[in-house]
Design a protein around this motif. Structure first.
Motif, PDB file in Angstrom:
ATOM      1  N   PHE A  54      39.273   7.127 -45.075  1.00 17.34           N
ATOM      2  CA  PHE A  54      39.357   8.542 -45.304  1.00 17.34           C
ATOM      3  C   PHE A  54      40.521   8.912 -46.520  1.00 17.34           C
ATOM      4  O   PHE A  54      40.425   9.734 -47.023  1.00 17.34           O
ATOM      5  N   LYS A  70      42.550  14.100 -35.298  1.00 13.42           N
ATOM      6  CA  LYS A  70      41.235  14.190 -34.499  1.00 13.42           C
ATOM      7  C   LYS A  70      40.696  12.869 -33.584  1.00 13.42           C
ATOM      8  O   LYS A  70      39.977  12.798 -33.025  1.00 13.42           O
ATOM      9  N   TYR A  72      40.029  10.255 -35.718  1.00 11.98           N
ATOM     10  CA  TYR A  72      38.898   9.638 -36.480  1.00 11.98           C
ATOM     11  C   TYR A  72      39.718   8.687 -37.432  1.00 11.98           C
ATOM     12  O   TYR A  72      40.365   8.867 -38.481  1.00 11.98           O
ATOM     13  N   LYS A  74      38.034   5.760 -39.039  1.00 10.48           N
ATOM     14  CA  LYS A  74      37.432   5.310 -40.265  1.00 10.48           C
ATOM     15  C   LYS A  74      35.988   6.184 -40.304  1.00 10.48           C
ATOM     16  O   LYS A  74      35.782   6.633 -39.150  1.00 10.48           O
ATOM     17  N   PRO A  75      35.510   6.439 -41.362  1.00 14.33           N
ATOM     18  CA  PRO A  75      34.330   7.028 -41.368  1.00 14.33           C
ATOM     19  C   PRO A  75      32.933   6.450 -40.713  1.00 14.33           C
ATOM     20  O   PRO A  75      32.970   5.164 -40.586  1.00 14.33           O
ATOM     21  N   GLN A  79      29.072   9.603 -42.730  1.00 14.24           N
ATOM     22  CA  GLN A  79      30.426   9.993 -43.445  1.00 14.24           C
ATOM     23  C   GLN A  79      30.589   9.231 -44.554  1.00 14.24           C
ATOM     24  O   GLN A  79      30.901   9.562 -45.722  1.00 14.24           O
ATOM     25  N   ASN A  97      20.611  11.821 -36.760  1.00 12.67           N
ATOM     26  CA  ASN A  97      20.567  12.632 -35.536  1.00 12.67           C
ATOM     27  C   ASN A  97      22.030  12.986 -35.196  1.00 12.67           C
ATOM     28  O   ASN A  97      22.816  12.430 -35.769  1.00 12.67           O
ATOM     29  N   GLY A  99      25.200  12.627 -32.914  1.00  8.63           N
ATOM     30  CA  GLY A  99      25.955  11.556 -32.502  1.00  8.63           C
ATOM     31  C   GLY A  99      26.365  10.525 -33.554  1.00  8.63           C
ATOM     32  O   GLY A  99      27.098   9.383 -33.235  1.00  8.63           O
ATOM     33  N   THR A 100      25.789  10.816 -35.034  1.00  7.93           N
ATOM     34  CA  THR A 100      26.260   9.910 -35.905  1.00  7.93           C
ATOM     35  C   THR A 100      27.395  10.293 -36.601  1.00  7.93           C
ATOM     36  O   THR A 100      28.034   9.612 -37.558  1.00  7.93           O
ATOM     37  N   GLY A 101      27.818  11.444 -36.434  1.00 10.53           N
ATOM     38  CA  GLY A 101      28.918  12.029 -37.045  1.00 10.53           C
ATOM     39  C   GLY A 101      28.489  12.948 -38.345  1.00 10.53           C
ATOM     40  O   GLY A 101      29.322  13.059 -39.271  1.00 10.53           O
ATOM     41  N   LYS A 102      27.291  13.356 -38.307  1.00  9.47           N
ATOM     42  CA  LYS A 102      26.880  14.354 -39.426  1.00  9.47           C
ATOM     43  C   LYS A 102      27.665  15.457 -39.626  1.00  9.47           C
ATOM     44  O   LYS A 102      27.783  15.932 -40.811  1.00  9.47           O
ATOM     45  N   THR A 103      28.343  15.864 -38.576  1.00 10.25           N
ATOM     46  CA  THR A 103      28.960  17.279 -38.598  1.00 10.25           C
ATOM     47  C   THR A 103      30.248  17.187 -39.770  1.00 10.25           C
ATOM     48  O   THR A 103      30.385  17.777 -40.583  1.00 10.25           O
ATOM     49  N   GLU A 138      34.584  22.324 -34.608  1.00  9.67           N
ATOM     50  CA  GLU A 138      35.098  21.107 -35.468  1.00  9.67           C
ATOM     51  C   GLU A 138      35.554  21.654 -36.818  1.00  9.67           C
ATOM     52  O   GLU A 138      36.510  21.168 -37.159  1.00  9.67           O
ATOM     53  N   ARG A 381      25.959   8.297 -26.606  1.00 11.92           N
ATOM     54  CA  ARG A 381      26.706   8.682 -27.911  1.00 11.92           C
ATOM     55  C   ARG A 381      27.948   7.639 -28.171  1.00 11.92           C
ATOM     56  O   ARG A 381      28.710   7.612 -27.403  1.00 11.92           O
TER      57      ARG A 381
HETATM   58  P1  AMP Z   1      28.102  14.577 -34.421  1.00  9.85           P
HETATM   59  O1  AMP Z   1      26.901  13.589 -34.904  1.00  9.85           O
HETATM   60  O2  AMP Z   1      28.579  15.374 -35.749  1.00  9.85           O
HETATM   61  O3  AMP Z   1      27.550  15.452 -33.211  1.00  9.85           O
HETATM   62  O4  AMP Z   1      29.203  13.796 -33.980  1.00  9.85           O
HETATM   63  C1  AMP Z   1      29.200  12.938 -32.608  1.00  9.85           C
HETATM   64  C2  AMP Z   1      30.411  12.540 -32.209  1.00  9.85           C
HETATM   65  O5  AMP Z   1      31.097  11.750 -32.915  1.00  9.85           O
HETATM   66  C3  AMP Z   1      31.297  13.895 -32.231  1.00  9.85           C
HETATM   67  O6  AMP Z   1      32.033  13.867 -30.825  1.00  9.85           O
HETATM   68  C4  AMP Z   1      32.491  13.485 -33.127  1.00  9.85           C
HETATM   69  O7  AMP Z   1      33.779  14.212 -33.000  1.00  9.85           O
HETATM   70  C5  AMP Z   1      32.485  11.968 -33.067  1.00  9.85           C
HETATM   71  N1  AMP Z   1      33.075  11.478 -34.598  1.00  9.85           N
HETATM   72  C6  AMP Z   1      32.467  11.995 -35.685  1.00  9.85           C
HETATM   73  N2  AMP Z   1      33.112  11.476 -36.727  1.00  9.85           N
HETATM   74  C7  AMP Z   1      33.899  10.449 -36.149  1.00  9.85           C
HETATM   75  C8  AMP Z   1      34.639   9.388 -36.669  1.00  9.85           C
HETATM   76  N3  AMP Z   1      34.708   9.173 -37.883  1.00  9.85           N
HETATM   77  N4  AMP Z   1      35.412   8.696 -36.019  1.00  9.85           N
HETATM   78  C9  AMP Z   1      35.359   8.725 -34.564  1.00  9.85           C
HETATM   79  N5  AMP Z   1      34.439   9.847 -33.868  1.00  9.85           N
HETATM   80  C10 AMP Z   1      33.811  10.602 -34.703  1.00  9.85           C
END
Ligand code: AMP
Length: 393
Positions: A54, A70, A72, A74-75, A79, A97, A99-103, A138, A381
């Motif tokens: 990051f 939070k 996190y 590493k990406p 990300q 989808n 669960g991948t951290g797309k948000t 988030e 997830r």
């Molecule tokens: P999402 O796909 O955005 O719904 O994220 C799925 C889950 O992964 C959520 O609980 C996020 O908080 C978590 N998450 C997203 N990015 C990271 C990261 N870089 N490291 C650890 N957890 C993450």
């Protein structure tokens, strides 16, 4: 993430290997073997090694602090690959989808954008209320201490409060298509100065018939804008939308499989047994600590929840007939494990991110295979193991 040295986990005590034809009409499921897929676990997990940390993205120090607090470190793959492009203001198509951290993949660079220019305004459109609320949650964490504002415009919530918030200055507007359209039509929302757009779960918006509302909303934004488009699936119709809304986008796909490898999927043949009794037997087993059960109808969800409660099982139901406050409270109860069994309809569960769901049970069959994939995606997830069981008559 790659898995090596695979071995199956377990098979359900109710499952049989013989395939029978179900009594129910199952046009989309002539091949129920799609519901059976042993998860693989490994002794040695080869973890994803991102190209970036990051710190490499040259982000605002406050944002970096918030990302790290939070947890996190590493990406995630999406990300790792999307953030630099978004920071360069390129249009993006992310095939990813939940669960991948797309948000985080879109929020991190967009929060940075607003920290660079506090006049920046961003619109995020999501298919369902819960997803909009989750994105906002988030966002508040990434933006902690920055003085940045957001407004959530979703159905089922107090419209007067939303109108008051729209009079203030908001950097982020996060909403569902119907309510955004209402505010545009009544003149409370003006998007002429909003130059960044995120379409999250675009395929769901298409499936749910919201796409004309989305078109209407986007038509009120400047032509010259920065657009980020996320979808779990790609289809001809999705390609059309990409062409319609984006300009020479960079495509990033982190979805290699249609269902996650770390979800152990199996069927439970009822073979004349009472469906409710089978469910009850499962739910009273200790390992079913946090179970999401899908029913086809809202009424079915309520009925099941009531019946389980009378047995002393901590259950509740979530569906479109419950108001937003009730839905939020039930979700919170489930997250905090005050409720162990959540009964949901497809629409209510879309996009939900609830940590550590142990099991997903398809009490009623999903309408399509895609719904199946979305349903079971609520478990397993963030590299955790999950189990999905589908009842077959
Ligand atoms: P999402 O796909 O955005 O719904 O994220 C799925 C889950 O992964 C959520 O609980 C996020 O908080 C978590 N998450 C997203 N990015 C990271 C990261 N870089 N490291 C650890 N957890 C993450």
């Amino acid at each position: 993430m790659k898995y090596s040295n695979p071995r199956p986990i377990r098979s359900s005590k109710y499952s049989h290997t013989r395939h029978e034809t179900s009594k129910r009409p199952q046009k989309s499921f002539s091949d129920i073997s799609k519901f059976i897929n042993k998860a693989v676990i490994t002794e040695e997990v080869e973890t994803f090694v991102p190209d970036h940390t990051f710190l490499d993205f040259n982000l605002n120090p406050l944002l970096i602090k918030n990302i790290l607090s939070k947890g996190y470190d590493k990406p995630t793959p999406i990300q790792d690959r999307a953030i630099s492009h978004i920071l360069r203001r390129e249009d993006i198509v992310g095939i990813a989808n939940t669960g991948t951290g797309k948000t985080g993949a879109f929020l991190i660079p967009l929060v940075n954008k607003v920290l660079q220019n506090p006049d920046e305004k961003i619109l995020i459109i999501a298919p369902v209320r819960e997803l909009a609320l989750q994105i906002n949650e988030e966002l508040l964490q990434f933006a902690r201490g920055s003085g940045l504002f957001s407004t959530v415009l979703i159905g089922g919530a107090h419209i007067g409060k939303q109108i008051r918030e729209l009079r203030g200055r908001s950097n982020f507007i996060i909403g569902t298509p119907g309510r955004l359209k209402d505010h545009l039509e009544s003149g409370y929302l003006n998007l002429s100065g909003v130059r960044t757009l995120v379409l999250d779960e675009a395929d769901r918006m298409l499936d749910m018939g919201f796409i004309n509302d989305v078109r209407f909303i986007v038509s009120k934004m400047p032509q010259e804008r920065h657009t980020l488009f996320f979808s779990a699936t790609l289809s001809k119709d999705i390609e059309k939308l990409i062409h319609e809304f984006l300009q020479t986008p960079t495509r990033i796909s982190v979805k290699t499989q249609d269902t996650a490898k770390n979800i152990d999927q199996d069927i439970i043949r009822l073979s004349g047994k009472n469906k409710f009794d089978v469910l009850k037997d499962l739910l009273t087993q200790k390992e079913f600590s946090k179970t999401l059960v899908f029913t086809r109808t809202k009424h079915g969800a309520d009925k099941l929840s009531k019946a389980l409660k009378t047995l002393g099982i901590k259950a509740d139901a979530i569906h479109g007939n419950k108001n937003q406050n009730a839905r939020n409270r039930i979700l919170e109860d489930f997250k905090k494990e005050r409720v162990n069994v959540l009964i949901a309809t497809d629409v209510a569960a879309r996009g939900l991110d609830i940590p550590l769901i142990s099991h997903v049970i398809n009490y009623d069959l999903p309408a399509t295979y895609e719904d199946y994939v979305h349903r079971i995606g609520r478990t397993g997830r963030a590299a955790k193991m999950g189990k999905a069981l589908t009842f077959i008559e």
